[in-house]
Write a protein that holds these residues in place. Structure first.
Motif: not given
Length: 1829
Positions: A142-150
């Motif tokens: 899955i592509m996720v936003d690296d700047s966001k928290t878990v």
């Protein structure tokens, strides 16, 4: 103390900027303002790295540019960055540690991130691929936003997978095998793990706990947690909250739930039985293989490792059973089978529980044991680690708070559990997140239910608009500092003001007029900053002190009322002594007040946040407590001084002015007062002025006006020099380029100005009392503050500029300040030494003494010895020249000759030393020459001592006077501090120990004598007698002073008021220092003054005789008045007790004089004179208090005889020292001693009541002569009449004996009446007994009757003697018990006579005897303040039980034998009942005594050095044995028996003397005991030799020889007995408090009821045995029996309920439990890392308390915990805080276990044998833990 300047600098004030005060001093705060150039916005130059093309460009941005705009600018200016969607890109600030790199938020500005020029910023894509692994093995990318928290990403991840309740899931980072070596579980692995830790690791691996799972933190990003893009994360359910709702309609979650449950069952996380395991395996087969097929699904088909837990794999028949369960599933689909599997899994007790393996501490032991901690959606559980059985469970709703630290986790359940639950674990944060997650889910679900249709938002606000006609702005100075965050309420207190126009009526239809109220001159305190805890404590201290000051002001309204005083010499001496004592006390108290004021001035300077408010409170407490005591002394002094010139009014006015000034100071220093600093300084100056006026009024102003003027001039010189330095600092500040350095210079200059103003104020305050060391210390402390502030100003200037000229000016100004300060302190030190220059003899003498010591130590080094000899020769030359110079100007020819002779002696010794030095120099290797030099140096040293003796002695006496004054002042301060601390002392026993008679009252006795000694020595400096009196009083002061120090130090920890505790501790410390100096100087002065004790004692006794003769003349003129505080009873008691001290001292004097020891004879003479002084005062008091002139005259005459004889005795002792072996001298000495002893007895017999007792004794003796006749007079009455008369007189005599016992505790009149009545009743009884003896027919029976009458006569005499002894000295050890025993002996003798001589009706004698015995033992219950027997409390209980059993059987026997008419058996039962009742009474009396004395408010007794009763009994036994030895009628067996008695008692006396000599610290007493033991032993040995000769030949010659040998023994034993009777050696009886007496009452009431009802029962039985057919009498007997039975039951219940220590144990248990809760609360705060620092107590005080508090358990645990929390709050390291608090908690738990064991044992030896091990273990644990702390 002088301050030597290390710099040269100078400052001064600008008069325009710093206006002067009325004193010409600059006291205003420095305020400098310089223009600051406007700041310019500088462009930020950053290196932008476009990651996709590795392009780096430097770009400039405004710091206020938003990150979003910066990205837009980059895309516009860099074509390579224009690919993709702009929203997918962002700025990334990288770091060497990848975890520390951060994404810049779009809404933030660049300057928010504190970027600097040249920083590299990456422009790159925020999207990254993430691989998610499902529990069933499936992997999704899955592509996720690296700047966001878990936590934010889980929403995206779960929505992509199809999970709706994302909050219950989390991600796990799987740890590689090589990483597992480091361990991430609860117990970190280490290569040096101990065996038990390895076991824990294995256990954790076996249990598959959740701490094995590396859950990701939801509040951090993947990058921050080190998750690389190539890693695969495991998605797993973390919270089991809504899993009950998962069914076939949600196949995704159902599958995940099934796989997770299956894995947990297989790996053993969920323990299941074999049947359950097979059932799960059958359903699993249904899911994996579909419906059961017989021919396919056979044993061997399954891989059992994938279907069963490993413990069931090898079990027989397992696969067969699995297929059976598989078959039972029928045609169930996969989804339906998963639903069934999950449903069955939910029924397991461990389902939904997250387990963590932790370590918890065993109770009362410092040992950790493994435990499983389980967390569910409903509760927190303690689970047994092996079986997973639930040990304890707490619902989540009861969890109040929790805290996690790196190595521990703590839960607080509030009111639901008394203590916290704390465990050791490294996964505390993970446990905390789990609990918080469950609670968040619960609250969110509840919130969504509560708000229908609305999105719940906890942070939504309500806006309320407030319309006000006017706004106010408050400007107030604030002091800020960097410190820890403090949690507290921000709510401000409500402000209630009264209406300006009062109540207003309600009006309708009209608008009321505008209302306003203007308040001026005061601050609205509702907006004041809240006071800290330390400030609040100070406010409490100030309020208490203000009340004390107001009370003192009220008391100073009128003088004391004194009774009319006489004009005799003793009255005048008393008045003069009281005046001197009052002046000394007032002076010392004023010293303390001014020192406390100066301390307040010094402590309140500077930033209030840095102020030590505990020390300020201590100073204020010192001021108020001393003001209270001072007011009492002023009132007494005003009453004593003559008021012809209005002196008393002026004195009272000065005292009131001082009290008013103190009140103003207290108001000014209130933390919330807001008063300016100048107000405090002015109030302090007023106290100094008022103190000087008061001392002037009492004539104690030691510092003259010239000294005070010079002191103030020097103080102002310091201030002016500081002002110049401030000006120089101003110049430096003006040229400083850096604003920070400029402000630092300004602040340093300001501080310098403030410190000098404080110095001037402090000098004003202490100048009247500068002779006091504490005042000198405060002024020196103020000087140190100036010195430090000047140094700080210089350092600030050095850092602010490099201009050499300016710095030179600053240095020069600073040196001027240092010089002025040095001059001021030198002036103070010069006055402290009383302005006396160093004597010309002193320096030379000190040099000679020092150099001779160097010569002695340099033996073997000839060169060094010769060098020292040169120095020695120069010093002796100076001393010889000084002595010759003094001889030339000396007016007295004799003194001039003495000086010249001493100078010649010294010069000759010097010449010999010089010759020896020449020899040593010529022959350096010759040891003989060195030895001659050493001997010559020793001779020179001796000659120096002889030559300078007078000067040395004078110097020592001056030192002793000063040391004595300081010791008396310190003692006065300690008493005031102890009385002030009484109200806040929570330990009653410690407080009583402090104020008990042995400390305070003895102290109050010795302080006046010390003051009198100082005054006498100062008034007559050349009088050897006054010097010796000062030395003696100083030495006598040391022992009670040391006791006071010990008691005060032990009480400090139990004082809850920190200010009062600090005051008491400081006073105890000062007193200990003063005592040490006094001890040293007194010893040296005693050595220098020589042996003058005998002469001084003789002079003192002659003075006492003169005073008594003067009192006799006043008595004749009817002008003799008692002194204030004197009463007849008190003086009579003092006379009786002091007579023993005089006798003891005289016995000691005789022994020492006979031995020829001058030193010990002098000490004995001194003690004799001291005892005679008290005797003379008591004799005068008796004469002044009596209304009978004859009694007064006889008392004073007898006392004069005692003084005259004593003077002669001391004179003869002095003569005996000249010829120690002279028999004639020894004989005269013995004769004089006997005369003094006779006079002393006459003096005691003059006391009211004593003559009447003596008359009664003589009457008994005269009446008893009737028994000595050979024939009895003929009887004049019939047998019946004589028998009746004997019974009646026996009853009267028995009653009179009880009256004598009662009267001996009352007044002298009561004793006189009772003894007279007793002698009359004895005379009548004796006549009746002789009459009865005349009716006896047989001769042997007549002899027995007469013998019994003689016994009664002897017992009656002993009773009167015991009563006389008790009335004279009620405090004598065991006197009351001896009196009670004598009364019982009279009763027993009467009973024996009645039994022998009378013939009554059956059973009558037994009943009468029993009644008399019961009457005799009633006295035990009257006032049981002494031990009745040696029984312990539980032995008392056993005695009561045994005797009650005997009594019950006897009462039954009495009733039965009355019915059957068995009279002999009836009599036996009555006798047994009487003995049982006496035993019950004795046990009840002893138990009540133990209950009373064990009460915390009672004072325990103290064992004496010797048992005077033992010595008296031994003396009596030895004398009787010696009489039997020399009796011609004694048989050989009687002689041997007497010899045995003598040997037995003399051996006991010798052993007692040896033991006493080893215990006592008095060297004179030690020597006397040893010598007395030798004399007794030698006399006994000589007597034994004569006894052996007598045993061989009972001739008259041998009997005469034996008679001669008994005389020395009897004399030695009598002298020893007299010496041992000294009250100083006697035991101190216990003092039972009112609370203790109230606790005794239930026992005493039951015992009295038992005796009364038993008396009625025996009387009823006596009549019933004669007439057993009387039914009403039987009914009365039954009623009395029930009453006796009920009384005994009540007695047993009362004794058990009042068992000593049970109530205290309960209190201690509650107290320690409360302390444990407090320490747990502090531990929880420490775990959360928000343990607030204690600012209301200093670290030094807490550490001192920490070392003191463990000396006692319950009483000290509360301050121990308070101190422990305080110490922990001061520690910076979090782990140290936790360790320290854990150790303290373990200490408290161990103490609690010990108290439980003590309570269960309760002093019962039988129970204690079982409880002893527990107590020993607890004590051992306490010791080990305390050592570790």
């Amino acid at each position: 103390m002088l301050f030597i300047s290390r710099y040269r600098h100078d400052f001064s004030f600008d008069p325009l900027r710093f206006p002067q005060t009325t004193d010409g001093l600059y006291l205003r705060t420095c305020e400098f303002t310089y223009p600051t150039p406007p700041a310019k916005m500088v462009a930020l130059s950053l290196k932008i790295c476009v990651c996709q093309c590795n392009l780096v460009k430097t770009m400039q941005f405004e710091p206020s540019t938003a990150v979003y705009d910066a990205c837009r600018i980059i895309r516009e200016r860099v074509p390579e960055a224009q690919t993709g969607q702009a929203s997918d890109y962002g700025l990334f600030l990288s770091d060497e540690d990848l975890r520390k790199g951060i994404w810049l938020e779009s809404g933030r500005t660049l300057d928010y991130y504190m970027l600097r020029n040249g920083d590299i910023i990456e422009y790159k894509k925020k999207q990254r691929p993430l691989k998610i692994k499902m529990l069933d093995g499936a992997v999704k990318t899955i592509m996720v936003d690296d700047s966001k928290t878990v936590g934010e990403l889980l929403v995206t991840i779960c929505s992509r997978i199809g999970i709706t309740n994302y909050e219950e899931y989390s991600l796990i980072q799987e740890v590689m095998e090589e990483k597992k070596e480091d361990g991430t579980g609860t117990l970190k692995k280490d290569r040096t793990l101990l065996r038990d830790e390895r076991k824990m690791e294995k256990l954790k691996a076996k249990l598959h706990t959740d701490d094995d799972l590396n859950w990701l933190d939801h509040s951090r990003t993947f990058r921050e947690q080190g998750v690389e893009e190539t890693e695969t994360l495991l998605l797993r359910r973390k919270f089991f909250y809504s899993d009950q709702n998962v069914d076939s309609r949600d196949p995704v979650q159902l599958n995940l739930l099934y796989v997770q449950a299956r894995d947990d069952i297989l790996n053993g996380s969920h323990p299941v039985s074999f049947d359950k395991a097979c059932e799960f395996a059958g359903i699993q087969a249904q899911i994996q293989f579909g419906p059961h097929i017989e021919h396919k699904h056979k044993p061997g088909f399954l891989d059992l490792k994938e279907f069963l837990p490993k413990e069931y794999i090898k079990q027989r028949g397992n696969e067969k059973k699995i297929f059976q369960d598989h078959k039972n599933c029928g045609e169930m689909t996969e989804i339906e089978a998963k639903v069934k599997y999950v449903k069955l899994a939910r029924s397991l007790r461990t389902y939904g529980v997250s387990f963590f393996l932790v370590k918890e501490k065993m109770k009362s032991k410092n040992k950790l044991v493994p435990r499983l901690l389980g967390i569910t959606k409903e509760s927190v559980m303690r689970v047994e680690e092996k079986t997973k059985d639930v040990v304890q469970e707490w619902p989540l709703t009861t969890v109040k708070r929790w805290a996690a630290s790196p190595k521990s986790f703590t839960l607080d359940f509030g009111e639901y559990q008394e203590s916290y639950y704390s465990v050791q674990t490294t996964e505390g944060e993970q446990i905390s997140q789990l609990i918080a997650g469950y609670i968040d889910i619960i609250l969110k679900k509840k919130q969504s239910k509560d708000r229908f249709g609305l999105e719940g938002d906890e942070e939504s606000t309500m806006l309320e608009e407030s319309v006000s006609p006017k706004k106010s702005t408050i400007l107030q100075q604030q002091f800020n500092r960097v410190g820890r965050v403090e949690h507290g309420s921000v709510a401000l207190p409500g402000v209630i003001r009264s209406g300006s126009i009062g109540a207003e009526s309600l009006s309708m239809g009209t608008m009321p007029s505008a209302q306003q109220q203007v308040i001026m001159g005061q601050m609205h305190r509702g907006h004041m900053p809240p006071l800290s805890s330390a400030q609040q404590a100070l406010m409490g201290t100030i309020n208490t002190s203000m009340q004390a000051v107001q009370q003192a002001q009220a008391d100073l309204g009128e003088v004391d009322n004194l009774p009319p005083l006489g004009q005799d010499m003793a009255s005048k001496v008393w008045i003069q002594n009281k005046v001197d004592e009052s002046k000394h006390e007032i002076h010392s108290q004023v010293d303390a007040i001014t020192a406390g004021t100066a301390s307040v001035v010094n402590l309140t300077a500077g930033d209030p946040t840095d102020t030590d408010y505990t020390a300020v409170g201590c100073a204020i407490t010192t001021i108020s407590s001393n003001l209270t005591e001072m007011s009492k002394g002023v009132k007494l002094l005003a009453a004593l001084i003559e008021d012809d010139t209005g002196g008393s009014n002026d004195l009272m006015g000065a005292a009131r002015n001082l009290a008013g000034a103190v009140s103003d100071l207290l108001k000014a220093v209130e933390p919330a007062s807001g008063e300016p600093r100048q107000t405090v300084l002015s109030a302090a100056g007023s106290i100094g002025q008022a103190s000087g006026d008061l001392l002037l009024q009492i004539g104690e102003n030691e510092s003259d006006e010239r000294f005070q003027e010079v002191l103030m001039i020097l103080a102002k010189a310091v201030a002016n020099a500081a002002a110049m330095m401030v000006l120089k600092a101003k110049n430096v500040a003006q040229v400083a380029d850096d604003t920070v350095l400029q402000n630092r210079v300004i602040a340093a200059a300001t501080q310098c100005a403030l410190s000098t103003s404080q110095l001037v104020a402090c000098a004003k305050v202490v100048s009247p009392t500068i002779s006091s060391p504490v005042c000198q210390e405060q002024l020196i402390e103020a000087g140190k503050l100036v010195d430090r502030s000047v140094e700080g100003c210089v350092q600030a200037c050095l850092s602010a500029t490099v201009d050499g000229e300016m710095l030179k000016q600053v240095s020069s100004a600073a040196s001027v300040v240092g010089q002025a300060l040095g001059d001021l302190l030198e002036h103070v030190c010069h006055y402290a030494s009383h302005g006396e220059p160093i004597g010309r003899y002193d320096q030379a003498t000190d040099t000679i003494m020092t150099v001779t010591e160097s010569i002695f130590s340099s033996m073997g080094d000839a060169g060094e010895m010769v060098r020292q000899a040169r120095v020695l020769a120069q010093a002796t030359s100076d001393l010889v020249n000084a002595m010759r110079s003094d001889a030339e100007v000396e007016v007295d020819v004799d003194n001039s000759k003495k000086l010249l002779a001493a100078a010649k002696l010294l010069a000759d010794a010097t010449a010999r030393m010089v010759e020896a030095a020449k020899g040593a120099a010529a022959y350096p290797e010759n040891e003989d020459q060195q030895q001659r030099l050493r001997e010559a140096a020793e001779g020179l040293r001796v000659a120096t001592n002889a030559a300078a003796q007078n000067a040395i002695k004078k110097k020592l006496i001056n030192r002793l006077e000063n040391a004595a004054k300081q010791a008396a002042a310190a003692a006065t301060q300690t008493i005031a501090a102890s009385q002030n601390a009484a109200t806040s002392n929570k330990n009653t026993a410690a407080h009583q120990q402090l104020v008990q008679i042995a400390c305070i009252e003895q102290f109050l006795y010795h302080i006046p004598r010390l003051v009198q000694g100082v005054r006498g020595s100062q008034a007559q400096p050349e009088d050897l007698t006054t010097q010796l009196a000062l030395i003696t009083t100083s030495q006598n002061f040391l022992q009670p002073g040391s006791k006071m120090v010990t008691s005060a130090k032990s009480s400090v920890p139990t004082v809850m008021d920190q200010a009062a505790a600090m005051q008491l501790g400081q006073c105890a410390k000062n007193l200990a220092t003063s005592l040490a100096e006094l001890r040293t100087v007194a010893q040296k002065a005693h050595e220098a003054c020589g042996p003058m004790e005998i002469h001084s004692a003789l002079t003192a006794v002659q003075t006492l005789k003169t005073e008594l003769q003067d009192a006799k003349m006043a008595a004749i003129d009817m002008q003799l008045k008692p002194l204030p505080g004197e009463s007849m009873e008190q003086c009579a008691r003092d006379l009786g007790s002091t007579s023993k001290s005089v006798g003891s001292s005289m016995a000691q004097l005789l022994t020492c004089a006979a031995q020829g020891n001058e030193h010990y004879t002098g000490l004995a003479a001194r003690e004799t004179a001291q005892a005679l002084k008290t005797l003379a005062q008591a004799a005068r008091g008796v004469a002044a208090s009596t209304t009978n002139p004859q009694v007064a005259a006889s008392m004073l005459d007898s006392a004069c005889d005692v003084m005259e004889g004593s003077a002669m005795l001391i004179h003869e002792a002095k003569q005996a020292l000249v010829s120690p072996g002279d028999a004639e001298s020894q004989q005269r000495l013995a004769q004089v001693a006997k005369s003094v002893s006779h006079s002393l007895n006459n003096c005691v017999n003059c006391l009211p009541g004593q003559k009447d007792v003596d008359m009664a004794l003589r009457s008994i003796g005269e009446a008893s002569k009737k028994l000595l006749g050979e024939t009895l007079p003929p009887s004049t009455r019939s047998f019946q009449e004589a028998q009746s008369e004997l019974n009646q007189t026996a009853a009267d005599l028995n009653q009179s004996a009880g009256d004598v016992v009662h009267a001996s505790r009352g007044s002298s009149t009561q004793l006189a009446d009772a003894s007279g009545k007793f002698s009359e009743d004895f005379d009548e009884f004796l006549d009746a007994g002789i009459e009865m003896a005349g009716h006896t027919q047989r001769k042997d029976e007549q002899i027995q009757v007469i013998g019994n009458l003689k016994n009664i006569s002897m017992a009656s005499s002993k009773l009167l003697l015991a009563a006389k002894s008790l009335s004279v000295d009620p405090g004598a050890a065991n006197a009351k018990n001896l009196l009670a025993a004598a009364a019982r002996a009279v009763t027993e003798s009467i009973n024996q006579l009645i039994t022998l001589a009378t013939q009554q009706a059956p059973g009558q004698k037994e009943c009468d005897n029993a009644l008399r015995e019961l009457e005799a033992v009633k006295g035990m219950l009257a006032n049981p303040n002494e031990p009745v027997s040696n029984l312990s409390y539980f032995h008392c209980i056993e005695s009561v039980m045994e005797n009650s059993k005997v009594l019950g059987e006897s009462m039954a026997g009495i009733s039965q034998n009355c019915k059957t008419g068995d009279v002999p058996a009836f009599g036996g039962c009555v006798g047994l009942a009487s003995k049982a009742l006496c035993g019950l009474t004795e046990a009840a009396g002893q138990a009540s005594y133990l209950v009373g004395v064990s009460d915390p408010n009672s004072q325990a007794g103290h064992q004496g050095l010797v048992d005077a009763i033992q010595f008296a009994r031994a003396n009596q036994a030895i004398q009787m044995a010696c009489q039997n030895l020399v009796d011609p009628d004694s048989s050989p067996s009687q002689v041997l028996s007497s010899a045995t008695i003598v040997a037995k008692h003399t051996s006991a006396l010798c052993n007692a003397c040896r033991l006493a000599s080893s215990k006592t610290a008095n060297p004179t007493a030690k020597r006397h005991f040893v010598q007395s033991a030798k004399e007794v032993a030698n006399s006994t040995a000589n007597l034994v030799k004569t006894i052996k000769a007598l045993d061989g030949d009972f001739s008259q010659e041998n009997r005469n020889t034996c008679l001669v040998a008994t005389a020395p023994l009897i004399e030695a034993v009598e002298n020893l007995t007299a010496f041992a009777s000294n009250p100083e050696f006697a035991s101190s009886p216990a003092q039972i408090s009112n609370e203790g007496s109230a606790a005794q009452e239930p026992i005493l009431q039951s015992a009295r009821s038992m005796l009364d009802s038993s008396t009625h029962l025996l009387k009823t039985a006596r009549s019933l045995v004669i007439n057993p057919k009387d039914p009403p009498t039987w009914s009365v007997l039954a009623g009395h029996s029930r009453t006796v039975s009920d009384s005994i039951k009540g007695l047993i219940t009362a004794i058990r309920d009042k068992a000593p220590g049970q109530r205290e144990c309960d209190y201690s248990i509650d107290n320690i439990n409360r302390c444990i809760r407090n320490i747990e609360q502090a531990s929880l705060a420490a775990v959360s890392q928000n343990l607030a620092s204690r600012d209301d107590i200093s670290l030094e005080v807490m550490i001192v308390n920490e070392t003191l508090h463990v000396t006692q358990l319950a009483g000290y645990f509360e301050p121990l915990i308070r101190a422990s929390v305080g110490v922990a709050s001061k520690l910076q390291d979090h782990q140290q805080q936790m360790t320290f608090l854990d150790q303290t908690k373990t200490l408290a738990e161990s103490a609690l276990q010990m108290i439980y064991a003590a309570k269960e044992g309760g002093g019962n030896p039988k129970v204690w044998n079982n409880m002893g091990d527990r107590a020993k273990i607890s004590c051992h644990n306490i010791f080990l833990i305390y050592v570790s702390i």
